[in-house]
Motif scaffolding. Structure first.
Motif, PDB file in Angstrom:
ATOM      1  N   PRO A 126       0.832  -1.215   0.000  1.00  0.00           N
ATOM      2  CA  PRO A 126       0.000   0.000   0.000  1.00  0.00           C
ATOM      3  C   PRO A 126       0.866   1.265   0.000  1.00  0.00           C
ATOM      4  CG  PRO A 126      -0.797  -1.574   1.621  1.00  0.00           C
ATOM      5  CD  PRO A 126       0.507  -2.108   1.121  1.00  0.00           C
ATOM      6  N   LYS A 127       2.052   1.172   0.612  1.00  0.00           N
ATOM      7  CA  LYS A 127       2.942   2.324   0.677  1.00  0.00           C
ATOM      8  C   LYS A 127       3.407   2.725  -0.724  1.00  0.00           C
ATOM      9  CE  LYS A 127       7.040   3.767   3.308  1.00  0.00           C
ATOM     10  NZ  LYS A 127       8.149   3.761   2.342  1.00  0.00           N
ATOM     11  N   LYS A 147      -3.078   7.600   9.602  1.00  0.00           N
ATOM     12  CA  LYS A 147      -2.411   8.224  10.755  1.00  0.00           C
ATOM     13  C   LYS A 147      -0.895   8.000  10.739  1.00  0.00           C
ATOM     14  CE  LYS A 147      -3.621   4.202  13.541  1.00  0.00           C
ATOM     15  NZ  LYS A 147      -4.486   3.663  14.575  1.00  0.00           N
ATOM     16  N   THR A 148      -0.448   7.011   9.937  1.00  0.00           N
ATOM     17  CA  THR A 148       0.990   6.759   9.856  1.00  0.00           C
ATOM     18  C   THR A 148       1.629   7.497   8.680  1.00  0.00           C
ATOM     19  OG1 THR A 148       0.611   4.753   8.560  1.00  0.00           O
ATOM     20  CG2 THR A 148       0.852   4.479  10.933  1.00  0.00           C
ATOM     21  N   GLY A 149       0.838   8.360   8.038  1.00  0.00           N
ATOM     22  CA  GLY A 149       1.411   9.203   6.995  1.00  0.00           C
ATOM     23  C   GLY A 149       1.397   8.604   5.602  1.00  0.00           C
ATOM     24  N   GLN A 150       0.811   7.406   5.483  1.00  0.00           N
ATOM     25  CA  GLN A 150       0.692   6.809   4.142  1.00  0.00           C
ATOM     26  C   GLN A 150      -0.574   7.319   3.459  1.00  0.00           C
ATOM     27  OE1 GLN A 150       1.041   2.538   3.539  1.00  0.00           O
ATOM     28  NE2 GLN A 150       2.095   2.352   5.474  1.00  0.00           N
ATOM     29  N   TYR A 151      -0.547   7.265   2.129  1.00  0.00           N
ATOM     30  CA  TYR A 151      -1.776   7.578   1.401  1.00  0.00           C
ATOM     31  C   TYR A 151      -2.788   6.436   1.588  1.00  0.00           C
ATOM     32  CZ  TYR A 151       0.868  11.198  -1.034  1.00  0.00           C
ATOM     33  OH  TYR A 151       1.614  12.305  -1.332  1.00  0.00           O
TER      34      TYR A 151
END
Length: 473
Positions: A126-127, A147-151
């Motif tokens: 997903p990253k 919330k972890t900054g990934q799209y």
DNA sequence: TCTCTGCTCAC
DNA sequence: CAAGTGAGCAGAGAC
């Protein structure tokens, strides 16, 4: 089960600590433990009995709560143990062929995606996916991040982007293929027991907060059905030999019937008594048209609202799922509560009850404690309120099918049937039925499922018989 | 090797 | 902020 196969599943010696354990009876794999052992331990040791009570009902004092243990959960243990030991036959060859087919499709799909993206990357990451879609291809300048900054690249997000780029549809297709392959088509054959030749799941009796069962290793309660490609997997669930077929029995709209009964809403009870399609009946009321005038779109919206009611709805959530303006969603909900006033009242009363008592309960007195119901945090409280609304509905349905399972099992034993109950999927029971017992078992199952709990609404059960799980529906 | 995250399958 | 209950898989990063 014949004399030799009686011994095929190894009995695992267990200590009392292991048996009960810190996590409760949920960790117990019942197909490995003779029921007599469980009963012995519980009878011998009052402490264990207490722990068993603790596991199933947090407080012992109340009469109704104890009956859930004594009248439902304890009698259900041998039924589940029997199902786990019996297992289910899987068509290994069929799955191997299907795996090769999916593999070919996945490879073609992968190539198309890389070409469309203009870069090779790991589609399963997903990253990497987010970076390709939103930084390289710039498909959405306002792309949301986790919330972890990934799209975010979940199905709902991507579906909305489908018109932007050809690649989206292909990615979703790739994801579907790899999910099917890794989770079902390739995994199931490896879980066939070497001696029984069948797949033995574990049913967890005390994991779900609402009283539902869960199934693990493998999970046989989430076998695909929604899409054509996924549905194929169900063809691999077959009877043991040519003397048997698969019989599937489903409760129809059980959760909506339960909320109709629990709320005492006369309009909804009437809808069920009249035997109309419930979503069409709801659409007719909410959109104020005759039953004949309900079109597909109206029914789709009504269906979403009916589901939303069970889960604890918000205008925002409905709007998002229907992809309509929030105002329109709010109007639909308002019309719904005008048409079914007692549903609204029931929801308010349930939340009020949770605030006063700290728990909600099912028709059989199964409780769910709602700790955050008085929280000052609106988000936390909102979750608690939706739990409070949903738990009695989902839990009462669980009570009902559990009681039915006990009754079906008892009747099947009394009649010394060759047929076996093999799976439960929340509102469905699956059997291996012997040719000579088809009519008998069908009547028996319908009777026990319909009459497990008496409610103010009629309970409908649909039964199908076929050469595999798909054809039985 | 273990744990968490994101995603997707079911009811 | 924003629809309930579960389980399993691959990736990613900590150890």
């Amino acid at each position: 089960m014949d004399a030799m196969s009686e011994h095929y599943l190894q009995y695992k010696p267990v200590s009392i600590t292991e048996l009960i354990g810190k996590k409760g009876i949920a960790q117990l794999n019942m197909r490995d433990v003779p029921l007599e052992k469980i009963k012995e331990y519980a009878a011998e040791d009052s402490d264990i009995t207490l722990q068993l009570h603790d596991i199933f009902v947090p407080k012992l004092k109340e009469q109704e709560a104890v009956s859930v243990l004594e009248e439902i959960e304890m009698p259900l243990v041998p039924v589940l143990a029997g199902m786990e030991r019996e297992g289910v036959m899987i068509d290994k060859n069929f799955l191997h062929l299907y795996s090769a087919e999916l593999d070919l499709e996945a490879k073609k799909s992968e190539e198309r995606i890389h070409t469309l993206a203009g870069v090779k990357f790991n589609i399963a990451s997903p990253k990497q996916m987010g970076e390709v879609l939103f930084e390289k291809l710039k498909l959405d300048p306002k792309a949301k991040k986790t919330k972890t900054g990934q799209y975010q690249t979940g199905e709902d997000i991507l579906s909305k982007l489908a018109p932007e780029h050809e690649i989206i549809k292909e990615i979703l297709r790739y994801r579907q293929i790899s999910k099917l392959k890794s989770t079902y088509v390739d995994a199931l054959p490896t879980l066939i027991h070497p001696v029984s030749g069948r797949v033995h799941t574990s049913f967890n009796q005390a994991v779900a907060a609402t009283g539902r069962l869960s199934s693990q290793n493998p999970n046989l309660q989430n076998i695909p059905i929604r899409t054509e490609m996924g549905r194929e997997v169900r063809k691999a669930f077959i009877p043991r030999n040519s003397e048997f077929e698969i019989l599937a029995a489903d409760y129809s709209q059980i959760e909506l019937r339960i909320i109709a009964a629990l709320s005492g809403d006369e309009g909804m009870i009437r809808d069920f008594k009249d035997g109309h399609d419930i979503h069409t009946a709801t659409a007719s009321k909410v959109f104020n048209v005759s039953l004949d005038a309900v079109d597909k779109e109206m029914r789709r919206k009504a269906k979403m609202v009916n589901f939303g009611i069970i889960y604890g709805i918000s205008a925002f959530g409905l709007a998002q799922r229907l992809e309509i303006p929030r105002k329109e969603a709010a109007e639909i909900i308002e019309a719904y509560f005008t048409q079914y006033p007692n549903i609204k009242k029931y929801m308010n009363d349930t939340i009020e009850g949770a605030r006063t008592h700290g728990f909600v309960q099912t028709v059989k007195g199964r409780r769910r404690y709602i700790r955050d119901i008085n929280s000052r945090n609106q988000t936390v409280r909102g979750f608690a309120e939706r739990n409070a609304i949903n738990a009695p509905i989902q839990g009462s349905a669980a009570d009902m099918i559990k009681i039915a399972m006990i009754a079906v099992h008892e009747a099947m034993q009394k009649a010394s049937l060759k047929s076996k109950m093999i799976l439960q999927v929340h509102d469905e029971l699956l059997f291996e039925v012997h040719h000579s017992e088809k009519e008998l078992l069908k009547k028996l199952v319908i009777d026990k499922m319909k009459n497990a709990i008496q409610l103010a609404v009629p309970i409908e059960v649909e039964v199908g018989i076929g050469a595999n799980w798909l054809e039985a529906h």
